[in-house]
Motif scaffolding. Structure first.
Motif, PDB file in Angstrom:
ATOM      1  N   ILE A   4      -1.766  -0.250   9.296  1.00  0.00           N
ATOM      2  CA  ILE A   4      -1.728   0.838   8.320  1.00  0.00           C
ATOM      3  C   ILE A   4      -2.663   0.548   7.155  1.00  0.00           C
ATOM      4  CG2 ILE A   4       0.620   1.543   8.937  1.00  0.00           C
ATOM      5  CD1 ILE A   4       1.615  -0.017   6.496  1.00  0.00           C
ATOM      6  N   GLU A   5      -2.962   1.598   6.395  1.00  0.00           N
ATOM      7  CA  GLU A   5      -3.855   1.461   5.237  1.00  0.00           C
ATOM      8  C   GLU A   5      -3.174   1.831   3.930  1.00  0.00           C
ATOM      9  OE1 GLU A   5      -7.289   3.763   6.161  1.00  0.00           O
ATOM     10  OE2 GLU A   5      -7.858   2.505   7.876  1.00  0.00           O
ATOM     11  N   LYS A   6      -1.954   2.347   4.009  1.00  0.00           N
ATOM     12  CA  LYS A   6      -1.182   2.680   2.810  1.00  0.00           C
ATOM     13  C   LYS A   6       0.265   2.247   3.019  1.00  0.00           C
ATOM     14  CE  LYS A   6      -1.864   7.140   2.859  1.00  0.00           C
ATOM     15  NZ  LYS A   6      -2.689   7.341   4.057  1.00  0.00           N
ATOM     16  N   ILE A   7       0.869   1.750   1.970  1.00  0.00           N
ATOM     17  CA  ILE A   7       2.263   1.337   2.080  1.00  0.00           C
ATOM     18  C   ILE A   7       3.149   2.513   2.467  1.00  0.00           C
ATOM     19  CG2 ILE A   7       4.244   0.582   0.706  1.00  0.00           C
ATOM     20  CD1 ILE A   7       2.485  -1.432  -0.629  1.00  0.00           C
ATOM     21  N   SER A   8       2.758   3.705   2.039  1.00  0.00           N
ATOM     22  CA  SER A   8       3.550   4.892   2.365  1.00  0.00           C
ATOM     23  C   SER A   8       3.583   5.167   3.867  1.00  0.00           C
ATOM     24  CB  SER A   8       3.015   6.115   1.628  1.00  0.00           C
ATOM     25  OG  SER A   8       1.659   6.356   1.963  1.00  0.00           O
ATOM     26  N   ASP A   9       2.685   4.514   4.613  1.00  0.00           N
ATOM     27  CA  ASP A   9       2.667   4.697   6.071  1.00  0.00           C
ATOM     28  C   ASP A   9       3.687   3.816   6.786  1.00  0.00           C
ATOM     29  OD1 ASP A   9       0.668   6.597   5.946  1.00  0.00           O
ATOM     30  OD2 ASP A   9      -0.950   5.138   6.198  1.00  0.00           O
ATOM     31  N   LEU A  10       4.357   2.928   6.055  1.00  0.00           N
ATOM     32  CA  LEU A  10       5.402   2.119   6.677  1.00  0.00           C
ATOM     33  C   LEU A  10       6.530   3.032   7.160  1.00  0.00           C
ATOM     34  CD1 LEU A  10       5.949  -1.019   4.409  1.00  0.00           C
ATOM     35  CD2 LEU A  10       5.231  -1.018   6.799  1.00  0.00           C
TER      36      LEU A  10
END
Length: 309
Positions: A4-10
């Motif tokens: 992933i490239e953003k923590i929000s994608d966890l």
């Protein structure tokens, strides 16, 4: 492996984590030591293992005119990280906004609020936060405050010399791919798509596969190398030539490969891996085709001997 490239994608409900942080710009033995410790510790404490890395070296942002080319590209990095057994890789954009984060803000935003870290493993030279002000000791203090444990993993050493990306790049610049392989824990390689070239090689009986200039993997010193070519799940003995072809026509620096004793392969538009095993000779300009062909025959004999084919 989750990339992933953003923590929000966890994913929601993602486990608490064991984390390591770094550029991982070579995935050499030092990096592998850190990664193996991460995976083992995560398994022991029933945590998800996460690598936090960056889309570029800090020098590419702050000193672009002198920034060195990376040893491996982003695709290669993800391949090696997946092979290490980690559960997830978070590749953050290293931009001015990120670079301005204080050490404390980095810890709170990325490690605590974002990844719910319970264990953080770093190398002894680890630096973080604006201006690289944060050290492993800084991280330990913040860990005590925010509720995570910090472990500092020592560097890997070969013959008393610290394994580092800088040292490996120096070796590649000298053409010493054999010594570089010792520090990497694998043969160095370039990976990319084969494109149509001038097709000069086939006119003299030695067709070459020309790798796109957008290939990943640092190109070593201009010259000829014994190595392997991987395509379509097959492994072929090969002679790799790095540089420009001055005998015929100066062209941009690239790597081209001749598969030894095979004239029937069609590799155009295929994704291939060119692995460097040993240096044969430096690049040279020849007085005509006949001298070049004689030298190629000598090169291939040396390659056969090194590769034991």
């Amino acid at each position: 492996m989750l990339a992933i490239e953003k923590i929000s994608d966890l994913p929601s409900g993602f486990a608490e984590t064991a984390v390591t942080i770094g550029k991982f710009d070579g995935i050499h033995l030092g990096h592998k030591k850190l990664l193996s410790n991460l995976v083992a510790a995560a398994d022991e404490h029933m945590l998800a293992s996460v690598v936090v890395t960056f889309d570029r070296h800090p020098d590419a942002l702050f000193k672009p005119e002198s920034a060195k080319l990376p040893l491996i590209g982003p695709g290669q990095k993800l391949v090696h990280l997946e092979e290490s057994g980690v559960d997830a890789v978070l590749t953050l954009p290293f931009d001015h906004e990120f670079a301005a984060l204080s050490a404390r803000d980095f810890v709170q935003q990325i490690l605590v609020d974002g990844l719910h870290a319970r264990l953080v493993l770093v190398g002894e030279d680890f630096r973080f936060g604006a201006g690289g002000a944060g050290t492993p000791e800084t991280l330990k203090v913040l860990g005590a405050e925010f509720g995570f444990v910090v472990r500092v993993i020592g560097s890997a050493n070969i013959d008393g010399v610290k394994v580092s990306t800088t040292r490996i790049r120096e070796l590649l610049d000298q053409g010493d791919v054999t010594k570089a392989a010792e520090l990497l824990g694998r043969n160095h390689y370039s990976a990319g798509v084969i494109e149509h070239g001038l097709k000069i090689g086939r006119t003299i009986g030695f067709p070459t596969a020309n790798m796109t200039r957008e290939c990943e993997g640092y190109l070593p010193l201009d010259g000829v190398y014994a190595g392997w070519l991987y395509a379509d799940g097959e492994k072929y003995p090969a002679a790799h030539s790095v540089g420009i072809n001055e005998t015929f026509q100066a062209v941009p620096r690239l790597v081209e490969s001749h598969v030894i004793d095979r004239l029937d392969l069609d590799l155009y538009d295929k994704f291939v891996v060119l692995e460097f095993v040993a240096f044969i000779r430096p690049a040279a300009k020849f007085d005509g085709v006949e001298a070049l062909v004689e030298e190629i025959h000598r090169d291939l004999d040396k390659c056969r001997e090194i590769l034991e084919i």
